[in-house]
Design a protein around this motif. Structure first.
Motif, PDB file in Angstrom:
ATOM      1  N   ASP A 146      84.629  22.713  84.879  1.00 26.19           N
ATOM      2  CA  ASP A 146      84.559  23.732  85.924  1.00 26.19           C
ATOM      3  C   ASP A 146      83.171  23.874  86.535  1.00 26.19           C
ATOM      4  N   SER A 147      82.206  23.111  86.033  1.00 27.44           N
ATOM      5  CA  SER A 147      80.850  23.200  86.614  1.00 27.44           C
ATOM      6  C   SER A 147      80.811  22.491  87.961  1.00 27.44           C
ATOM      7  N   THR A 148      79.677  22.688  88.659  1.00 25.83           N
ATOM      8  CA  THR A 148      79.571  22.129  90.007  1.00 25.83           C
ATOM      9  C   THR A 148      79.673  20.604  89.973  1.00 25.83           C
ATOM     10  N   SER A 149      80.292  20.036  90.993  1.00 25.51           N
ATOM     11  CA  SER A 149      80.510  18.577  91.038  1.00 25.51           C
ATOM     12  C   SER A 149      79.335  17.829  91.667  1.00 25.51           C
ATOM     13  N   ILE A 150      78.453  18.533  92.323  1.00 21.42           N
ATOM     14  CA  ILE A 150      77.335  17.884  93.008  1.00 21.42           C
ATOM     15  C   ILE A 150      76.031  18.310  92.345  1.00 21.42           C
ATOM     16  N   SER A 151      75.219  17.342  91.946  1.00 24.45           N
ATOM     17  CA  SER A 151      73.917  17.646  91.340  1.00 24.45           C
ATOM     18  C   SER A 151      72.817  17.041  92.190  1.00 24.45           C
ATOM     19  N   SER A 152      71.651  17.641  92.135  1.00 25.20           N
ATOM     20  CA  SER A 152      70.495  17.174  92.912  1.00 25.20           C
ATOM     21  C   SER A 152      69.279  17.076  92.007  1.00 25.20           C
ATOM     22  N   SER A 153      68.400  16.150  92.341  1.00 26.22           N
ATOM     23  CA  SER A 153      67.121  16.057  91.629  1.00 26.22           C
ATOM     24  C   SER A 153      66.084  15.490  92.587  1.00 26.22           C
ATOM     25  N   TYR A 154      64.834  15.946  92.465  1.00 23.93           N
ATOM     26  CA  TYR A 154      63.745  15.514  93.334  1.00 23.93           C
ATOM     27  C   TYR A 154      62.505  15.285  92.470  1.00 23.93           C
ATOM     28  N   GLN A 155      61.765  14.231  92.819  1.00 21.73           N
ATOM     29  CA  GLN A 155      60.532  13.912  92.096  1.00 21.73           C
ATOM     30  C   GLN A 155      59.446  13.566  93.101  1.00 21.73           C
ATOM     31  N   ALA A 156      58.216  13.918  92.765  1.00 19.82           N
ATOM     32  CA  ALA A 156      57.053  13.562  93.599  1.00 19.82           C
ATOM     33  C   ALA A 156      55.870  13.332  92.674  1.00 19.82           C
ATOM     34  N   GLY A 157      55.059  12.366  93.002  1.00 17.68           N
ATOM     35  CA  GLY A 157      53.883  12.133  92.168  1.00 17.68           C
ATOM     36  C   GLY A 157      53.254  10.783  92.429  1.00 17.68           C
ATOM     37  N   ILE A 158      52.420  10.370  91.474  1.00 14.44           N
ATOM     38  CA  ILE A 158      51.724   9.094  91.545  1.00 14.44           C
ATOM     39  C   ILE A 158      52.349   8.161  90.532  1.00 14.44           C
ATOM     40  N   GLY A 159      52.755   6.993  90.994  1.00 14.70           N
ATOM     41  CA  GLY A 159      53.474   6.078  90.130  1.00 14.70           C
ATOM     42  C   GLY A 159      52.711   4.786  89.886  1.00 14.70           C
ATOM     43  N   LEU A 160      52.857   4.232  88.695  1.00 19.59           N
ATOM     44  CA  LEU A 160      52.302   2.924  88.320  1.00 19.59           C
ATOM     45  C   LEU A 160      53.461   1.945  88.280  1.00 19.59           C
ATOM     46  N   THR A 161      53.482   1.026  89.240  1.00 20.44           N
ATOM     47  CA  THR A 161      54.555   0.048  89.258  1.00 20.44           C
ATOM     48  C   THR A 161      54.368  -0.926  88.102  1.00 20.44           C
ATOM     49  N   THR A 162      55.326  -1.805  87.917  1.00 19.53           N
ATOM     50  CA  THR A 162      55.275  -2.733  86.783  1.00 19.53           C
ATOM     51  C   THR A 162      53.958  -3.500  86.776  1.00 19.53           C
ATOM     52  N   PHE A 163      53.205  -3.318  85.714  1.00 14.58           N
ATOM     53  CA  PHE A 163      51.869  -3.907  85.600  1.00 14.58           C
ATOM     54  C   PHE A 163      51.802  -4.737  84.337  1.00 14.58           C
ATOM     55  N   GLU A 164      51.442  -6.011  84.486  1.00 17.86           N
ATOM     56  CA  GLU A 164      51.357  -6.901  83.334  1.00 17.86           C
ATOM     57  C   GLU A 164      49.967  -6.821  82.718  1.00 17.86           C
ATOM     58  N   ILE A 165      49.925  -6.481  81.434  1.00 13.43           N
ATOM     59  CA  ILE A 165      48.660  -6.496  80.709  1.00 13.43           C
ATOM     60  C   ILE A 165      48.328  -7.942  80.369  1.00 13.43           C
ATOM     61  N   ASP A 166      47.215  -8.438  80.867  1.00 12.03           N
ATOM     62  CA  ASP A 166      46.900  -9.866  80.781  1.00 12.03           C
ATOM     63  C   ASP A 166      46.273 -10.202  79.430  1.00 12.03           C
ATOM     64  N   LEU A 167      47.071 -10.032  78.368  1.00 18.89           N
ATOM     65  CA  LEU A 167      46.547 -10.193  77.019  1.00 18.89           C
ATOM     66  C   LEU A 167      46.179 -11.645  76.708  1.00 18.89           C
ATOM     67  N   PHE A 168      46.905 -12.587  77.302  1.00 23.94           N
ATOM     68  CA  PHE A 168      46.677 -14.002  77.002  1.00 23.94           C
ATOM     69  C   PHE A 168      46.052 -14.760  78.174  1.00 23.94           C
ATOM     70  N   GLY A 169      45.561 -14.020  79.160  1.00 20.69           N
ATOM     71  CA  GLY A 169      44.788 -14.630  80.234  1.00 20.69           C
ATOM     72  C   GLY A 169      45.596 -15.370  81.281  1.00 20.69           C
ATOM     73  N   ARG A 170      46.900 -15.149  81.352  1.00 22.35           N
ATOM     74  CA  ARG A 170      47.699 -15.866  82.348  1.00 22.35           C
ATOM     75  C   ARG A 170      47.250 -15.528  83.774  1.00 22.35           C
ATOM     76  N   LEU A 171      47.124 -14.242  84.054  1.00 19.71           N
ATOM     77  CA  LEU A 171      46.750 -13.829  85.412  1.00 19.71           C
ATOM     78  C   LEU A 171      45.306 -14.210  85.721  1.00 19.71           C
ATOM     79  N   ARG A 172      44.425 -14.089  84.722  1.00 20.35           N
ATOM     80  CA  ARG A 172      43.032 -14.443  84.977  1.00 20.35           C
ATOM     81  C   ARG A 172      42.866 -15.939  85.225  1.00 20.35           C
ATOM     82  N   ASN A 173      43.650 -16.752  84.539  1.00 20.43           N
ATOM     83  CA  ASN A 173      43.590 -18.189  84.789  1.00 20.43           C
ATOM     84  C   ASN A 173      44.167 -18.543  86.157  1.00 20.43           C
TER      85      ASN A 173
END
Length: 497
Positions: A146-173
């Motif tokens: 019996d609860s409402t059938s429509i739900s809403s959500s909103y977000q705002a902020g600063i995001g970090l997209t997928t970032f590879e930690i270059d532990l083995f030097g792939r990106l640096r090479n």
């Protein structure tokens, strides 16, 4: 945990992990130069006519071009080329030549590619607002049927997209490989610059030689016309034979044909020069210098083959390609190890827009992930084999570039050692042919010899004159080739040591 504390903790962890990264690229060692440590000894030719016959021996390469003096790579082209007209033509070519423009843009292209690859080492951070509205069926509603059938959500902020930690030097090479490609392109631009200056000089000297030969042919044609007129008068007077007249006319016709050929050669030389300049010849060019070796600097120090490794742009470019291939091996090795990635968001969240930026709506999320290869059909191993094969190719190309440079310098030094004696001999041949023609004319007019002797002497003189111009042209071009082969032509003015 507060948002500030989370940011500080995440940043500290990121810096610690990034600094702990390693490189799997092989340690670079410059391959040994596949050439001798000195240039080969050059022919030693001395010419002294019959009183002191031609002698042939050998002399060290540094005796041809003394070691003392400004290295060719630091010798400005304004000092090397002493003809004011040629200097002006070089200025025009450096502004207008299309090959050089392409080379400059190749550098910009490589610089941008390096920037793209280098940027992949850093996190990508962005700000944004996201909203979502959804309708759920009765049996999936969190609050019951019996609860409402429509739900809403909103977000705002600063995001970090997928970032590879270059532990083995792939990106640096990968970044290092792109950087070395950029440096290689810069050296290729220098090589194009040097080659362009040499091409302008050679095209200009070809034009000047064509002009000198054309002027020589015009004088020869006028001289043969006078000879024909003389024979014709003698024939009309019954002194000369018809054979003499025809022989004289054949010389005149040959000179006329040569004149047409050389006029064509001059026009084609102009076209070649205009092409390399990239612009039509202006009308206000300085007067040309007298055609000869004084148009160039008298001596260019050859140095040692080891100097070429540090000063010739094409060799430096080949080594940059080798360094790039070496770095790609490190990137290929890193593909065998796990990849660590991070995504995150710091901001506010609310079920409605009007409360999104009110107090108490703080929100953050943090999503690390580790991916390790288990099975890829052998593609990862073959990727490493590919990188190693390309590295071996780069080594062979580097060594081949050194060998080619060594040969170019050695060939030019051999020319410097021998062209002087050849020019002296051909000047003497021209002088003796001139005297032979004078004597042949005297003997013919005095009725001692037939006109055949005059004909032969005229042909020999003309050929000797043309050969002298051609040898002078070859000597000029050889010295330009030596200047280029030693890495000269990049500097406009001589560097002060």
């Amino acid at each position: 945990m507060s948002a500030l504390m989370f940011k500080q903790t995440a940043l500290s962890a990121f810096v610690a992990v990034a600094l702990a990264g390693c490189s799997l690229a092989p340690d670079y060692k410059r391959p040994d130069a596949p050439v001798s440590g000195t240039f080969p000894d050059q022919p030693k030719v001395q010419y002294g006519a019959y009183t002191n016959p031609m002698t042939l021996g050998t002399q060290p390469a540094d005796a041809v071009a003394p070691q003392k003096g400004t290295p060719a790579a630091d010798l400005g082209w304004r000092e090397f080329f002493r003809d004011a007209r040629l200097q002006r033509l070089i200025e025009l070519a450096l502004v207008n030549n299309r090959d050089l423009r392409v080379a400059v843009q190749r550098v910009e292209e490589a610089r941008a590619q390096y920037g793209v690859q280098r940027g992949a080492q850093w996190p990508s951070i962005g700000a944004g607002i996201q909203g979502q509205r959804q309708h759920l069926p009765r049996n999936m509603r969190p609050g019951g049927p019996d609860s409402t059938s429509i739900s809403s959500s909103y977000q705002a902020g600063i995001g970090l997209t997928t970032f590879e930690i270059d532990l083995f030097g792939r990106l640096r090479n990968l970044s290092e490989a792109a950087y070395q490609q950029y440096l290689s392109t810069e050296q290729a631009q220098k090589a194009t610059h040097i080659a362009l200056i040499g091409s302008v000089a050679e095209s200009y000297f070809n034009l000047r030689a064509a002009e000198v030969q054309l002027e020589l042919t015009q004088r020869t044609l006028a001289s043969r016309q006078e000879s024909y007129n003389l024979v014709k008068r003698r024939f009309d007077g019954g002194v000369a034979s018809e054979l003499d007249l025809n022989q004289s006319k054949s010389l005149l016709d040959t000179a006329s044909a040569d004149l047409a050929q050389l006029a064509r050669a001059k026009a084609q030389a102009v076209n070649a020069l205009v092409l390399v300049l990239g612009t039509p010849l202006p009308d206000d060019l300085p007067a040309p210098a007298v055609f000869g070796r004084d148009q160039l600097l008298a001596s260019v120090p050859a140095g040692l083959p080891s100097d070429l490794l540090e000063r010739r742009p094409d060799i430096l470019a080949a080594e940059n390609q080798l360094l790039s291939a070496n770095a790609n091996i490190g990137a290929a090795r890193a593909a065998f190890f796990p990849t660590i990635s991070l995504t995150g968001l710091l901001g506010v969240s609310s079920p409605s827009l009007d409360t999104l930026f009110k107090g108490g709506q703080g929100y953050w999320s943090f999503s690390p992930s580790i991916t390790t290869p288990l099975f890829a059909g052998g593609s990862i191993r073959e990727g490493l084999n590919l990188a190693k094969a390309r590295d071996n190719i780069a080594v062979a190309q580097y060594e081949q570039t050194i060998q080619q440079a060594f040969r170019e310098v050695s060939d030019a030094l051999a020319g410097e050692a021998t062209y002087g004696a050849q020019l002296d001999a051909q000047r003497a041949l021209q002088d003796s042919s001139t005297r032979t023609l004078e004597l042949s004319n005297l003997r013919y007019t005095n009725g001692i010899d037939s006109y055949l002797q005059v004909q032969t002497a005229q042909v020999d003189l003309f050929n000797a004159q043309l050969a002298l111009v051609q040898t002078g042209l070859a000597a000029l071009i050889n010295r330009v080739e030596l200047y280029k082969a030693l890495g000269g032509g990049w500097e406009e003015t001589t560097k002060v040591q």
